[in-house]
Design a protein around this motif. Sequence first.
Motif, PDB file in Angstrom:
ATOM      1  N   HIS A  10      28.972  80.684  20.535  1.00  0.00           N
ATOM      2  CA  HIS A  10      30.010  79.711  20.190  1.00  0.00           C
ATOM      3  C   HIS A  10      30.561  79.126  21.483  1.00  0.00           C
ATOM      4  O   HIS A  10      31.213  79.818  22.263  1.00  0.00           O
ATOM      5  N   ALA A  11      30.284  77.844  21.719  1.00  0.00           N
ATOM      6  CA  ALA A  11      30.760  77.164  22.920  1.00  0.00           C
ATOM      7  C   ALA A  11      32.033  76.382  22.619  1.00  0.00           C
ATOM      8  O   ALA A  11      32.188  75.835  21.523  1.00  0.00           O
ATOM      9  N   HIS A  12      32.922  76.338  23.593  1.00  0.00           N
ATOM     10  CA  HIS A  12      34.107  75.494  23.485  1.00  0.00           C
ATOM     11  C   HIS A  12      33.882  74.222  24.294  1.00  0.00           C
ATOM     12  O   HIS A  12      33.533  74.290  25.472  1.00  0.00           O
ATOM     13  N   PHE A  13      34.074  73.071  23.662  1.00  0.00           N
ATOM     14  CA  PHE A  13      33.895  71.737  24.204  1.00  0.00           C
ATOM     15  C   PHE A  13      32.409  71.324  24.156  1.00  0.00           C
ATOM     16  O   PHE A  13      31.526  72.094  24.537  1.00  0.00           O
ATOM     17  N   LEU A  14      32.191  70.110  23.692  1.00  0.00           N
ATOM     18  CA  LEU A  14      30.829  69.578  23.596  1.00  0.00           C
ATOM     19  C   LEU A  14      30.167  69.493  24.958  1.00  0.00           C
ATOM     20  O   LEU A  14      28.954  69.700  25.089  1.00  0.00           O
ATOM     21  N   THR A  15      30.949  69.178  25.985  1.00  0.00           N
ATOM     22  CA  THR A  15      30.380  69.070  27.331  1.00  0.00           C
ATOM     23  C   THR A  15      29.825  70.409  27.805  1.00  0.00           C
ATOM     24  O   THR A  15      28.813  70.460  28.503  1.00  0.00           O
TER      25      THR A  15
END
Length: 379
Positions: free
Chosen positions: A84-89
């Motif tokens: 689970h990543a935070h921020f699309l970048t």
Amino acid sequence: MKKKSIAIFRSDFLNVSETFVLDHIENLKSNSPVVLLSNEIFVPNDVVYYRISKNKIESFILREFGFSRRINKIVGEHNIDIIHAHFLTDAAVLARYANKNKNIKYIVTAHGYDATMNNGALSETRHGSFFLKNEDLLKNTVDMIICVSDSIKEALLKKGYPAHKLITNHLGICFSALDKLLSNIGGGNGDNDKSGIIGVGRLVEKKGFDLMIRSYALLPYSLRKMHHLKIIGDGPERAALEDLAKNLDVEVKFLGAMNRARVLLEISKSRVFCWSSRVANNGDSEGMGIALMEAAYMGLPLLMYSNQPMANIAKKYSCAKISPAYDYADMAKNIEIILSDNSCFFEMSDRSKLMAASEFDISKSNEKLEHIYDYVRAL
């Protein structure tokens, strides 16, 4: 029941303004998190974390080709089935890895600028240009994108993201942790002792602090003498904002960047919370304001503009004075009403607390989040 394991990725962990990432980690119930990061800024002692690469060569191979023995080892040792990543970048950094490892589900939370900033502005930064290069791959690879507000979801729909991969789940705050922190720092003083108007955020265009200062300058001198405007945060707009306050001949307390405890203490001593954010010229706009949620929990009446993402929620609870978009003169009138009318203040204070309890309880938002994890696992 044995907890399932997930990995939470944030490249720079943890920026002082990103308490919501730590809240996410600390309030999961049925999933055991480990953190993946690129740059270690501040990591609490009880957080298990790993760097995704040890050098520039490993980082390049991961980003450009999606190979990482290091991440494979972490995934295997912890039996991780979701990243689970935070921020699309940030999500773009692991997009090729996720594409090559379909047995691991890939989720990302879109927070604000990463969904709304225009491509021209994104291309001017290293992370933004890499994201744009890999955006189509990310759209196809990611299993679910969690949007922190409906406005973020709408922005991504306009950019061609698949509707079936988008879901809204508001951020939340941990009430018990806030109570403990406020108790430790001596916050939460009586309502009759509160004074001042407060705004919190990085000093950048989208935060609209110039509008806040202009509203403050329109207040009667007698109110400004009793209630100072306090701005917490730092950033590239600070000098311009200080000049604006000087030109308008008003005293504004620029308190700079603060840790969470000091921010909460200043909020707890204030009379009203002002949220004057705007859509910046580069498209950058707000997602959900954690400081606003915390202010509502502490019973501060709220001030905001009608086009802000939390305006509809605040309107439902009648806990905010809502002005037409960027009408700082109207906001000044609303500030004056709250500061001058005690009955209005106390009624709005109670309604702010009700909104926070009903809408921003992290146990509820994380319960929905963990249902999303289970749904994605079953895909």
